[in-house]
Write a protein that holds these residues in place. Sequence first.
Motif, PDB file in Angstrom:
ATOM      1  N   VAL A  83       0.851  -1.186   0.000  1.00  0.00           N
ATOM      2  CA  VAL A  83       0.000   0.000   0.000  1.00  0.00           C
ATOM      3  C   VAL A  83       0.889   1.238   0.000  1.00  0.00           C
ATOM      4  CG1 VAL A  83      -1.779   1.287   1.258  1.00  0.00           C
ATOM      5  CG2 VAL A  83      -1.820  -1.219   1.264  1.00  0.00           C
ATOM      6  N   LEU A  84       0.499   2.212  -0.796  1.00  0.00           N
ATOM      7  CA  LEU A  84       1.161   3.519  -0.796  1.00  0.00           C
ATOM      8  C   LEU A  84       0.183   4.557  -0.264  1.00  0.00           C
ATOM      9  CD1 LEU A  84       2.780   3.383  -4.377  1.00  0.00           C
ATOM     10  CD2 LEU A  84       3.900   2.871  -2.193  1.00  0.00           C
ATOM     11  N   ALA A  85       0.732   5.651   0.240  1.00  0.00           N
ATOM     12  CA  ALA A  85      -0.096   6.779   0.664  1.00  0.00           C
ATOM     13  C   ALA A  85       0.363   8.024  -0.076  1.00  0.00           C
ATOM     14  CB  ALA A  85       0.002   6.992   2.171  1.00  0.00           C
ATOM     15  N   TYR A  86      -0.591   8.807  -0.533  1.00  0.00           N
ATOM     16  CA  TYR A  86      -0.291  10.034  -1.268  1.00  0.00           C
ATOM     17  C   TYR A  86      -0.110  11.167  -0.258  1.00  0.00           C
ATOM     18  CZ  TYR A  86      -0.553  13.544  -4.964  1.00  0.00           C
ATOM     19  OH  TYR A  86      -0.273  14.572  -5.830  1.00  0.00           O
ATOM     20  N   ILE A  87       1.156  11.554  -0.038  1.00  0.00           N
ATOM     21  CA  ILE A  87       1.494  12.547   0.980  1.00  0.00           C
ATOM     22  C   ILE A  87       2.293  13.672   0.331  1.00  0.00           C
ATOM     23  CG2 ILE A  87       2.640  12.965   3.199  1.00  0.00           C
ATOM     24  CD1 ILE A  87       0.319  10.990   3.375  1.00  0.00           C
ATOM     25  N   ASP A  88       1.791  14.886   0.424  1.00  0.00           N
ATOM     26  CA  ASP A  88       2.508  16.067  -0.083  1.00  0.00           C
ATOM     27  C   ASP A  88       3.006  15.865  -1.514  1.00  0.00           C
ATOM     28  OD1 ASP A  88       2.075  17.327   2.319  1.00  0.00           O
ATOM     29  OD2 ASP A  88       4.029  16.781   3.159  1.00  0.00           O
ATOM     30  N   GLY A  89       2.137  15.332  -2.347  1.00  0.00           N
ATOM     31  CA  GLY A  89       2.453  15.216  -3.761  1.00  0.00           C
ATOM     32  C   GLY A  89       3.264  14.010  -4.169  1.00  0.00           C
ATOM     33  N   ARG A  90       3.536  13.088  -3.243  1.00  0.00           N
ATOM     34  CA  ARG A  90       4.281  11.887  -3.612  1.00  0.00           C
ATOM     35  C   ARG A  90       3.673  10.664  -2.931  1.00  0.00           C
ATOM     36  NH1 ARG A  90       9.709  14.201  -1.018  1.00  0.00           N
ATOM     37  NH2 ARG A  90       8.676  15.163   0.759  1.00  0.00           N
ATOM     38  N   GLU A  91       3.964   9.516  -3.509  1.00  0.00           N
ATOM     39  CA  GLU A  91       3.454   8.262  -2.969  1.00  0.00           C
ATOM     40  C   GLU A  91       4.541   7.603  -2.127  1.00  0.00           C
ATOM     41  OE1 GLU A  91       2.187   6.079  -6.388  1.00  0.00           O
ATOM     42  OE2 GLU A  91       0.336   7.243  -6.612  1.00  0.00           O
ATOM     43  N   VAL A  92       4.209   7.268  -0.889  1.00  0.00           N
ATOM     44  CA  VAL A  92       5.183   6.691   0.040  1.00  0.00           C
ATOM     45  C   VAL A  92       4.606   5.400   0.632  1.00  0.00           C
ATOM     46  CG1 VAL A  92       6.101   8.968   0.578  1.00  0.00           C
ATOM     47  CG2 VAL A  92       4.326   7.986   2.053  1.00  0.00           C
ATOM     48  N   PRO A  93       5.478   4.447   1.018  1.00  0.00           N
ATOM     49  CA  PRO A  93       4.986   3.178   1.548  1.00  0.00           C
ATOM     50  C   PRO A  93       4.347   3.338   2.926  1.00  0.00           C
ATOM     51  CG  PRO A  93       7.315   3.031   0.901  1.00  0.00           C
ATOM     52  CD  PRO A  93       6.949   4.473   0.903  1.00  0.00           C
ATOM     53  N   ILE A  94       3.272   2.598   3.158  1.00  0.00           N
ATOM     54  CA  ILE A  94       2.703   2.465   4.498  1.00  0.00           C
ATOM     55  C   ILE A  94       2.414   0.990   4.760  1.00  0.00           C
ATOM     56  CG2 ILE A  94       1.751   4.788   4.649  1.00  0.00           C
ATOM     57  CD1 ILE A  94      -0.985   3.594   4.001  1.00  0.00           C
ATOM     58  N   PRO A  95       2.403   0.564   6.038  1.00  0.00           N
ATOM     59  CA  PRO A  95       2.608   1.372   7.221  1.00  0.00           C
ATOM     60  C   PRO A  95       3.927   2.154   7.157  1.00  0.00           C
ATOM     61  CG  PRO A  95       1.911  -0.830   7.839  1.00  0.00           C
ATOM     62  CD  PRO A  95       2.190  -0.853   6.369  1.00  0.00           C
ATOM     63  N   PHE A  96       3.938   3.283   7.836  1.00  0.00           N
ATOM     64  CA  PHE A  96       5.120   4.135   7.861  1.00  0.00           C
ATOM     65  C   PHE A  96       6.301   3.324   8.390  1.00  0.00           C
ATOM     66  CE2 PHE A  96       6.316   8.638   7.595  1.00  0.00           C
ATOM     67  CZ  PHE A  96       7.577   8.596   8.157  1.00  0.00           C
ATOM     68  N   ASN A  97       7.391   3.257   7.601  1.00  0.00           N
ATOM     69  CA  ASN A  97       8.546   2.458   7.989  1.00  0.00           C
ATOM     70  C   ASN A  97       9.824   3.219   7.637  1.00  0.00           C
ATOM     71  OD1 ASN A  97       9.280   1.805   5.180  1.00  0.00           O
ATOM     72  ND2 ASN A  97       7.454   0.506   5.204  1.00  0.00           N
ATOM     73  N   PHE A  98      10.962   2.551   7.743  1.00  0.00           N
ATOM     74  CA  PHE A  98      12.227   3.239   7.482  1.00  0.00           C
ATOM     75  C   PHE A  98      12.326   3.711   6.035  1.00  0.00           C
ATOM     76  CE2 PHE A  98      14.585   0.844  11.114  1.00  0.00           C
ATOM     77  CZ  PHE A  98      13.894   1.613  12.040  1.00  0.00           C
ATOM     78  N   ASN A  99      11.793   2.948   5.102  1.00  0.00           N
ATOM     79  CA  ASN A  99      11.798   3.392   3.702  1.00  0.00           C
ATOM     80  C   ASN A  99      11.002   4.680   3.541  1.00  0.00           C
ATOM     81  OD1 ASN A  99      13.317   1.155   2.884  1.00  0.00           O
ATOM     82  ND2 ASN A  99      11.487  -0.107   2.652  1.00  0.00           N
ATOM     83  N   THR A 100       9.889   4.778   4.274  1.00  0.00           N
ATOM     84  CA  THR A 100       9.079   5.993   4.228  1.00  0.00           C
ATOM     85  C   THR A 100       9.850   7.172   4.814  1.00  0.00           C
ATOM     86  OG1 THR A 100       7.247   4.483   4.761  1.00  0.00           O
ATOM     87  CG2 THR A 100       6.733   6.817   4.588  1.00  0.00           C
ATOM     88  N   LEU A 101      10.567   6.900   5.900  1.00  0.00           N
ATOM     89  CA  LEU A 101      11.378   7.952   6.532  1.00  0.00           C
ATOM     90  C   LEU A 101      12.258   8.669   5.518  1.00  0.00           C
ATOM     91  CD1 LEU A 101      12.929   6.623   9.898  1.00  0.00           C
ATOM     92  CD2 LEU A 101      11.475   8.634   9.594  1.00  0.00           C
ATOM     93  N   TYR A 102      12.969   7.863   4.703  1.00  0.00           N
ATOM     94  CA  TYR A 102      13.939   8.432   3.767  1.00  0.00           C
ATOM     95  C   TYR A 102      13.273   9.059   2.541  1.00  0.00           C
ATOM     96  CZ  TYR A 102      17.775   6.574   6.518  1.00  0.00           C
ATOM     97  OH  TYR A 102      18.664   6.332   7.541  1.00  0.00           O
ATOM     98  N   LYS A 103      11.986   8.815   2.348  1.00  0.00           N
ATOM     99  CA  LYS A 103      11.268   9.453   1.244  1.00  0.00           C
ATOM    100  C   LYS A 103      10.713  10.817   1.643  1.00  0.00           C
ATOM    101  CE  LYS A 103       9.885   5.557  -1.678  1.00  0.00           C
ATOM    102  NZ  LYS A 103      10.424   6.135  -2.927  1.00  0.00           N
ATOM    103  N   VAL A 104      10.416  11.001   2.929  1.00  0.00           N
ATOM    104  CA  VAL A 104       9.747  12.236   3.330  1.00  0.00           C
ATOM    105  C   VAL A 104      10.668  13.209   4.061  1.00  0.00           C
ATOM    106  CG1 VAL A 104       7.511  11.100   3.444  1.00  0.00           C
ATOM    107  CG2 VAL A 104       8.888  11.268   5.525  1.00  0.00           C
ATOM    108  N   PHE A 105      11.828  12.729   4.543  1.00  0.00           N
ATOM    109  CA  PHE A 105      12.748  13.605   5.281  1.00  0.00           C
ATOM    110  C   PHE A 105      14.118  13.638   4.622  1.00  0.00           C
ATOM    111  CE2 PHE A 105      10.014  12.116   8.963  1.00  0.00           C
ATOM    112  CZ  PHE A 105       9.309  13.304   9.065  1.00  0.00           C
ATOM    113  N   PRO A 106      14.904  14.697   4.846  1.00  0.00           N
ATOM    114  CA  PRO A 106      16.301  14.732   4.380  1.00  0.00           C
ATOM    115  C   PRO A 106      17.085  13.576   4.994  1.00  0.00           C
ATOM    116  CG  PRO A 106      15.582  16.899   5.116  1.00  0.00           C
ATOM    117  CD  PRO A 106      14.504  15.955   5.515  1.00  0.00           C
ATOM    118  N   PRO A 107      18.117  13.074   4.298  1.00  0.00           N
ATOM    119  CA  PRO A 107      18.827  11.866   4.755  1.00  0.00           C
ATOM    120  C   PRO A 107      19.348  11.950   6.188  1.00  0.00           C
ATOM    121  CG  PRO A 107      19.477  12.426   2.519  1.00  0.00           C
ATOM    122  CD  PRO A 107      18.604  13.543   2.990  1.00  0.00           C
ATOM    123  N   GLU A 108      19.921  13.095   6.592  1.00  0.00           N
ATOM    124  CA  GLU A 108      20.484  13.190   7.938  1.00  0.00           C
ATOM    125  C   GLU A 108      19.397  13.072   9.010  1.00  0.00           C
ATOM    126  OE1 GLU A 108      22.908  16.608   8.488  1.00  0.00           O
ATOM    127  OE2 GLU A 108      24.391  16.022   6.968  1.00  0.00           O
TER     128      GLU A 108
END
Length: 380
Positions: A83-108
Amino acid sequence: MNYLIIGAGLSGMVLAERIASQRNEKVLLVDRRDHIGGNCYDEKNEANILIHKYGPHLFHTDNKAVVDYLSAFTEWEVYNHKVLAYIDGREVPIPFNFNTLYKVFPPELAQKLEQKLLAAYPYNSKVPILELKQSADEDLQFLADYIYEKIFVNYTAKQWGMKPEEIDGAVTARVPVFVGRDDRYFNDTYQMLPKQGYTAMFRNMLDHPNIKLMLNTDFKEICELKDGKFYLFGQPFDGQVIYTGQIDELFAYQFGELPYRSVRMEFETLSRRWYQDAATVNYPNQYAFTRITEFKHIHPIDRDRTTILKEYPEPYVIGKNTPYYPVFTDENQRKYAQYKDLAAQIPNLTLVGRLAEYRYFDMDDAIENALHVYQNKFEG
């Protein structure tokens, strides 16, 4: 005929099959719909695409006994739901996991949050979002607030018509943060689909000479509950009545209606090969619908057309739509307890399933529950 089962959904079908095959007793199975399988019913549409008429149903379980039971009626195909979720113009994996972290936040920042999650929780664990919000760590509190606002709160408000805090914890716990990189929506040991579809499996379950099936039949057309006694076709019925429908309806709404959430299902068949990148894409913050499911991802078929389903949550209204989800509040539980006490006074009545027990069951839970009812009440 000593058994009347009202409702040909999962619970009713399992009990009909067990009583017919194991006890060699005759069963009358009644349903007001024109098909078996309840909300798990599937069928091929005009494009020859297998669709789930009442929304996507994905079988997943850790319960080998349930798998073994169903395997007598179907072969399986492995299927891992994503499942993906449409967040702020992009599709990210859910449940929210580490892969989602790196899609929505800067790497650091993503790396910092990953390390803090690992320090606070075991790897591959699930943390309910409302639990994460209680964290004393400022960074984890920031993460919890982000997930809560971007993924959880608006979706929940659309789905349930109320704030998350007003809903029972058993419901909110179903929306976790996953401490790991597994993009699958479920993490159960067994994740698969019946090879020929759910309806084919259900037909095999009910293919027994001891089972008489009456569809397009409201139970009130043939059965009456009067002064604590059942009458079937106008005659007193002392056999077992297994009821899987709405408990408030059985007792003519004596203590008032039990609320449910319903969903308006809108199917579209499109002249394109694919519509989206995953089986389901959630839309927590935009549009009136909560999600779009594309069934070719679930049941692959080589077609230049595709079928999607948009789901619009709405209140359940008697006679207008379908009751899907019991609404878990303290007040509703108290009302249900009144109906349950009333049912307990009828010795030949057994309540089974989501509507009759006013509980949310996944498919495997419903089957396990029905098997336990059979073993504890009717076996031997």
